[in-house]
Write a protein that holds these residues in place. Structure first.
Motif, PDB file in Angstrom:
ATOM      1  N   CYS A  23       0.770  -1.215   0.116  1.00 54.34           N
ATOM      2  CA  CYS A  23       0.014   0.096   0.007  1.00 54.34           C
ATOM      3  C   CYS A  23       0.710   1.238  -0.125  1.00 54.34           C
ATOM      4  O   CYS A  23       1.776   1.343   1.018  1.00 54.34           O
ATOM      5  N   ASP A  24       0.584   2.150  -1.053  1.00 55.65           N
ATOM      6  CA  ASP A  24       1.154   3.614  -0.857  1.00 55.65           C
ATOM      7  C   ASP A  24       0.089   4.295  -0.135  1.00 55.65           C
ATOM      8  O   ASP A  24      -0.967   4.614  -0.695  1.00 55.65           O
ATOM      9  N   SER A  25       0.295   4.697   0.896  1.00 58.26           N
ATOM     10  CA  SER A  25      -0.515   5.085   1.919  1.00 58.26           C
ATOM     11  C   SER A  25      -0.634   6.725   2.045  1.00 58.26           C
ATOM     12  O   SER A  25      -1.364   7.384   2.730  1.00 58.26           O
ATOM     13  N   HIS A  26      -0.034   7.393   1.118  1.00 62.02           N
ATOM     14  CA  HIS A  26      -0.161   8.907   0.789  1.00 62.02           C
ATOM     15  C   HIS A  26       0.291   9.263  -0.655  1.00 62.02           C
ATOM     16  O   HIS A  26       1.289   9.526  -0.888  1.00 62.02           O
ATOM     17  N   VAL A  27      -0.781   9.883  -1.454  1.00 60.19           N
ATOM     18  CA  VAL A  27      -0.763  10.197  -2.482  1.00 60.19           C
ATOM     19  C   VAL A  27      -1.627  11.210  -2.617  1.00 60.19           C
ATOM     20  O   VAL A  27      -2.582  11.585  -2.030  1.00 60.19           O
ATOM     21  N   LYS A  78       3.132   8.250   9.497  1.00 63.50           N
ATOM     22  CA  LYS A  78       3.455   7.807   8.144  1.00 63.50           C
ATOM     23  C   LYS A  78       5.021   8.238   8.103  1.00 63.50           C
ATOM     24  O   LYS A  78       5.275   9.188   8.169  1.00 63.50           O
ATOM     25  N   VAL A  79       5.726   7.124   7.822  1.00 64.96           N
ATOM     26  CA  VAL A  79       7.205   7.093   7.643  1.00 64.96           C
ATOM     27  C   VAL A  79       7.461   7.537   6.010  1.00 64.96           C
ATOM     28  O   VAL A  79       8.456   7.102   5.491  1.00 64.96           O
ATOM     29  N   SER A  80       6.454   8.518   5.515  1.00 66.52           N
ATOM     30  CA  SER A  80       6.911   8.969   4.190  1.00 66.52           C
ATOM     31  C   SER A  80       7.568  10.317   4.500  1.00 66.52           C
ATOM     32  O   SER A  80       7.608  10.756   5.699  1.00 66.52           O
ATOM     33  N   GLY A  81       7.874  10.888   3.210  1.00 72.62           N
ATOM     34  CA  GLY A  81       8.501  12.216   3.516  1.00 72.62           C
ATOM     35  C   GLY A  81      10.031  12.183   3.762  1.00 72.62           C
ATOM     36  O   GLY A  81      10.511  13.089   4.184  1.00 72.62           O
ATOM     37  N   TRP A 110       3.445   3.835   4.952  1.00 75.62           N
ATOM     38  CA  TRP A 110       4.454   4.614   4.296  1.00 75.62           C
ATOM     39  C   TRP A 110       3.658   5.023   3.007  1.00 75.62           C
ATOM     40  O   TRP A 110       2.645   4.310   2.686  1.00 75.62           O
ATOM     41  N   GLY A 111       4.269   6.199   2.476  1.00 73.44           N
ATOM     42  CA  GLY A 111       3.380   6.291   0.973  1.00 73.44           C
ATOM     43  C   GLY A 111       4.627   7.175   0.365  1.00 73.44           C
ATOM     44  O   GLY A 111       5.674   7.810   0.745  1.00 73.44           O
ATOM     45  N   THR A 112       4.421   7.475  -1.016  1.00 74.91           N
ATOM     46  CA  THR A 112       5.176   8.329  -1.767  1.00 74.91           C
ATOM     47  C   THR A 112       5.147   9.627  -1.721  1.00 74.91           C
ATOM     48  O   THR A 112       5.964  10.482  -2.122  1.00 74.91           O
ATOM     49  N   ASP A 113       3.967  10.091  -1.412  1.00 70.26           N
ATOM     50  CA  ASP A 113       3.428  11.619  -1.383  1.00 70.26           C
ATOM     51  C   ASP A 113       3.388  12.076  -2.985  1.00 70.26           C
ATOM     52  O   ASP A 113       3.598  13.393  -3.283  1.00 70.26           O
ATOM     53  N   ASP A 124      12.275  11.043  -7.427  1.00 70.82           N
ATOM     54  CA  ASP A 124      12.113  10.013  -8.115  1.00 70.82           C
ATOM     55  C   ASP A 124      11.450   8.811  -7.312  1.00 70.82           C
ATOM     56  O   ASP A 124      12.046   8.300  -6.365  1.00 70.82           O
ATOM     57  N   ASP A 125      10.209   8.619  -7.699  1.00 69.33           N
ATOM     58  CA  ASP A 125       9.385   7.682  -6.794  1.00 69.33           C
ATOM     59  C   ASP A 125       9.878   6.207  -7.027  1.00 69.33           C
ATOM     60  O   ASP A 125       9.922   5.405  -5.924  1.00 69.33           O
ATOM     61  N   GLY A 126      10.855   5.713  -7.879  1.00 66.25           N
ATOM     62  CA  GLY A 126      11.656   4.575  -7.898  1.00 66.25           C
ATOM     63  C   GLY A 126      12.523   4.561  -6.979  1.00 66.25           C
ATOM     64  O   GLY A 126      12.876   3.449  -6.014  1.00 66.25           O
ATOM     65  N   VAL A 127      13.272   5.581  -6.529  1.00 63.11           N
ATOM     66  CA  VAL A 127      14.214   5.916  -5.567  1.00 63.11           C
ATOM     67  C   VAL A 127      13.368   5.875  -4.352  1.00 63.11           C
ATOM     68  O   VAL A 127      14.176   4.967  -3.294  1.00 63.11           O
TER      69      VAL A 127
END
Length: 306
Positions: A38-42, A221-224, A258-261, A272-275
């Motif tokens: 799951c990408d929990s933040h877009v 969220k350990v995004s960002g 977690w999410g990509t944002d 870069d979302d792949g990174v």
């Protein structure tokens, strides 16, 4: 209790040139994500001809519609997602509702609403796949919130099965944390509280975030990693952000998501979302931690139907 006032726009929306916030061709990650990751933040933006942008927005993005998001997730190996309504679209949640409806129960939403939103609208949003409402406490964003009103809303969120999501500047953790502890529903903290990763784990803001998470009502969220550590160069991109994310996950493995944002609004650079996906190998270095972060915890928090 404090009110955090948003800054006023200094130019009119009509005069804002569109800003590209995402890479059109991000890299393909080497990390294979678990099934139902799951990408929990877009966010999704537009298309503006169908979903107009809010008049009081502080920037104008290029369109980042659901079709582009779905294609990105196919490339990254993401199977589920939570789309967060952006201030770019204000309280008009139709752009997220449309994307959730097209996501075949694999996409859910987080809404923006005024604190005095009607119960009927909360019930409608919940039925449409929204699992939370978000409030901003950021001085660079218009429309920031009053904590008294937010807390008064939380018993009504509980009735419809929603939780509270908050986005705040790191220094506010000390004043907002004790107040948010009074919420009637779980509280999800965005982007690791926007701490400065270069200051390490011993800094007061991160220490306060870490301590707040001892309360089982809080999630983070350990995004960002790219927001709190804007250094994508080198063999280990965003190393300081990764270190803090890994520490939070190891300390609270059941309450991190977690999410990509994507598509990365209001940023210092275009990640870069792949990174960002490949960085998960350093944040969650074991298969069990990766599964908790990307599959088990999102399922527990957001309740996907499929």
């Amino acid at each position: 209790m404090p009110t955090i006032n948003g800054m006023k726009d200094t130019i009119t929306p009509a005069s804002m040139p569109p800003i590209l916030t995402y890479k059109v061709n991000p890299g393909t990650p080497t990390l294979k994500l678990p099934a139902l990751a799951c990408d929990s933040h877009v966010h999704v933006f537009g298309p503006a001809v169908r979903f107009p942008f809010a008049e009081n927005r502080n920037f104008t993005p290029v369109d980042a519609p659901k079709e582009t998001l779905f294609a990105l997730h196919r490339k990254l190996g993401v199977g589920r997602c939570v789309i967060v309504q952006s201030l770019t679209h204000g309280f008009d949640n139709r752009v997220v509702e449309d994307a959730v409806a097209a996501g075949e129960e694999r996409y859910l939403g987080v809404a923006l609403v005024p604190p005095n939103v009607a119960d009927a609208e909360l019930q409608r949003l919940a039925a449409a796949g929204f699992r939370a409402v978000r409030f901003n406490f950021m001085t660079h964003l218009a429309g920031s919130s009053n904590m008294d009103e937010v807390l008064a809303l939380t018993p009504r969120l509980k009735v419809v099965g929603m939780h509270l999501q908050v986005h705040f500047e790191s220094s506010l953790i000390h004043s907002l944390g004790p107040l948010l502890s009074r919420s009637a529903v779980p509280v999800v903290i965005d982007h690791m509280g926007r701490v400065d990763a270069s200051l390490g784990a011993d800094q007061p803001d991160f220490a306060a975030l870490h301590a707040l998470l001892k309360n089982p009502m809080f999630y983070v969220k350990v995004s960002g990693i790219d927001r709190i550590d804007p250094h994508p160069q080198g063999p280990q991109p965003y190393a300081n952000g990764v270190a803090l994310a890994r520490l939070l996950l190891q300390s609270y493995p059941d309450r991190c998501v977690w999410g990509t944002d994507w598509p990365h609004p209001n940023h210092t650079h275009v990640p870069d979302d792949g990174v960002l996906v490949d960085a998960l190998a350093r944040i969650a270095p074991t298969p069990s931690l990766l599964d908790k972060l990307l599959v088990q915890n999102p399922q527990s928090l957001y309740r996907f139907a499929s």
